[in-house]
Scaffold this motif. Structure first.
Motif, PDB file in Angstrom:
ATOM      1  N   LEU A  36       6.246  -0.352   6.679  1.00 40.96           N
ATOM      2  CA  LEU A  36       4.863   0.076   6.889  1.00 40.96           C
ATOM      3  C   LEU A  36       4.423  -0.176   8.324  1.00 40.96           C
ATOM      4  O   LEU A  36       3.704   0.632   8.915  1.00 40.96           O
TER       5      LEU A  36
ATOM      6  N   MET B 229       9.146  -4.342   3.480  1.00 35.29           N
ATOM      7  CA  MET B 229       7.890  -3.586   3.461  1.00 35.29           C
ATOM      8  C   MET B 229       7.110  -3.778   4.759  1.00 35.29           C
ATOM      9  O   MET B 229       6.542  -2.823   5.302  1.00 35.29           O
ATOM     10  N   VAL B 230       7.093  -5.013   5.280  1.00 34.59           N
ATOM     11  CA  VAL B 230       6.397  -5.278   6.535  1.00 34.59           C
ATOM     12  C   VAL B 230       6.980  -4.404   7.643  1.00 34.59           C
ATOM     13  O   VAL B 230       6.255  -3.777   8.418  1.00 34.59           O
TER      14      VAL B 230
ATOM     15  N   LYS C   8      -0.111  -9.952  -1.763  1.00 32.70           N
ATOM     16  CA  LYS C   8      -1.120  -9.446  -0.821  1.00 32.70           C
ATOM     17  C   LYS C   8      -0.802  -9.847   0.620  1.00 32.70           C
ATOM     18  O   LYS C   8      -1.197  -9.150   1.563  1.00 32.70           O
TER      19      LYS C   8
ATOM     20  N   THR D  67       2.046  -9.702   1.970  1.00 33.24           N
ATOM     21  CA  THR D  67       2.936  -8.663   2.482  1.00 33.24           C
ATOM     22  C   THR D  67       2.138  -7.503   3.058  1.00 33.24           C
ATOM     23  O   THR D  67       2.455  -6.977   4.135  1.00 33.24           O
ATOM     24  N   LEU D  68       1.091  -7.092   2.344  1.00 33.38           N
ATOM     25  CA  LEU D  68       0.267  -5.981   2.811  1.00 33.38           C
ATOM     26  C   LEU D  68      -0.487  -6.346   4.085  1.00 33.38           C
ATOM     27  O   LEU D  68      -0.606  -5.526   5.002  1.00 33.38           O
TER      28      LEU D  68
ATOM     29  N   SER E 162       1.905  -6.400   6.925  1.00 37.97           N
ATOM     30  CA  SER E 162       2.300  -5.022   7.235  1.00 37.97           C
ATOM     31  C   SER E 162       1.265  -4.366   8.141  1.00 37.97           C
ATOM     32  O   SER E 162       1.608  -3.685   9.119  1.00 37.97           O
ATOM     33  N   ALA E 163      -0.023  -4.570   7.819  1.00 38.58           N
ATOM     34  CA  ALA E 163      -1.099  -4.000   8.627  1.00 38.58           C
ATOM     35  C   ALA E 163      -1.103  -4.604  10.031  1.00 38.58           C
ATOM     36  O   ALA E 163      -1.296  -3.894  11.024  1.00 38.58           O
TER      37      ALA E 163
ATOM     38  N   LEU F  24       6.841  -7.187  -3.084  1.00 42.34           N
ATOM     39  CA  LEU F  24       6.143  -5.931  -2.817  1.00 42.34           C
ATOM     40  C   LEU F  24       4.669  -6.019  -3.195  1.00 42.34           C
ATOM     41  O   LEU F  24       3.824  -5.378  -2.566  1.00 42.34           O
ATOM     42  N   LYS F  25       4.352  -6.811  -4.229  1.00 44.40           N
ATOM     43  CA  LYS F  25       2.974  -6.898  -4.715  1.00 44.40           C
ATOM     44  C   LYS F  25       2.169  -8.002  -4.053  1.00 44.40           C
ATOM     45  O   LYS F  25       0.944  -8.038  -4.183  1.00 44.40           O
TER      46      LYS F  25
END
Length: 302
Positions: free
Chosen positions: A234, A230-231, A98, A100-101, A104-105, A95-96
């Protein structure tokens, strides 16, 4: 193979749904009620069977023979060890992370394009002529069936070359251009618009498999499960945001082309960003990762 379920289910579901809608009045129910009931039953049955048929680990999979179970378990253990060096792979780490974020975007942009496909399909089919609900279902089958064939070919090519980022990016560009062309061709020739939308479907579904394989390859263990969740979570917000954006643009300009231009722009920008971000990363270019290459070198006997 897993992603193939999406275009195939859409291809088969479209004509089936059209036929079910014609059951209006049978046993006092509307056609849409029959559709909900009959298409809901398989999901309920499979949901009940899943805990009994699926296993958590390859070693417990009774549908594999002993050699296959051993090979798969050994290969996955080796891959886990290779990817775990110097990094944490617990649930919170996924989850933490980067990456992953970022993924996700990027997936958010791809999902915006998927909405465009569903938005424009009924409009194009309606422009082709007056059809019954069953006939509409068989027309809608065409783009998804072609997309399914392309997904199989394109995903195998991505695996063979290891160029996941490149294959994802090219697919998104194809999807964006196809979506844009469909919008501008519709007033001129609805048949050509359907061809363009078919190209868009090929691109959208062709992008999903190589794209989702990248965050899956970047993380491992529980981190892979939480990161991929999460991907998806989001990223799928794109299906919530895109309709509002298209609606606002349509109200502001008075035409549908502005919304399609926005969705096409999302896909093309996402394609460029995906390629630039992932092209030199191990998960984006499997050819650079010996562990991934070794994991795909299945013995001939299997």
């Amino acid at each position: 193979m897993f992603i193939l379920a999406q275009p195939i289910s859409n291809a088969l579901g479209a004509p089936v749904s059209g036929l079910l809608l014609q059951m209006d009045g049978v046993l006092g129910l509307h056609g849409w009620q029959w559709l909900y009931i009959i298409e809901g039953i398989p999901a309920v049955v499979l949901g009940v069977l899943t805990p009994f048929l699926m296993t958590d680990r390859p070693r417990d999979a009774k549908w594999l023979n002993a050699d296959e179970r051993e090979w798969l378990a050994t290969t996955m253990d080796a891959e886990l060890a290779a990817k775990s060096k110097g990094s944490s792979h617990n649930f919170l780490a996924g989850l933490k992370d980067k990456r992953t974020l970022v993924y996700s975007a990027l997936y958010f942009g791809l999902v915006c394009g998927i909405y465009g496909l569903g938005l424009w399909m009924p409009t194009i089919v309606a422009a082709l002529g007056k059809f019954s609900t069953a006939e509409v279902g068989f027309i809608v089958l065409i783009p998804y069936a072609v997309a399914a064939v392309f997904v199989y070919f394109w995903s195998k090519r991505a695996d063979r070359t290891g160029k996941r980022a490149w294959h994802s990016a090219v697919s998104m560009v194809l999807a964006g251009l196809g979506l844009l062309a469909a919008g501008y061709l519709l007033p001129v020739n609805p048949v050509l618009a359907l061809v363009a939308l078919t190209a868009s479907a090929m691109g959208i579904y062709g992008a999903i498999a190589p794209f989702l394989s990248m965050p899956s390859a970047a993380l491992t263990g529980a981190a892979a499960a939480s990161g991929l969740a999460m991907v998806n979570s989001l990223g799928n917000l794109g299906g919530f945001v895109a309709p509002y954006a298209v609606g606002l643009l349509k109200d502001a300009t008075g035409n549908n082309q502005s919304g399609l231009l926005f969705l096409s722009f999302c896909l093309c920008i996402t394609a460029v960003a995906t390629y630039l971000y992932a092209r030199r990363r191990p998960e984006g270019d499997a050819a650079l990762d010996p562990a991934v290459k070794a994991a795909t070198d299945t013995p001939a006997s299997h």
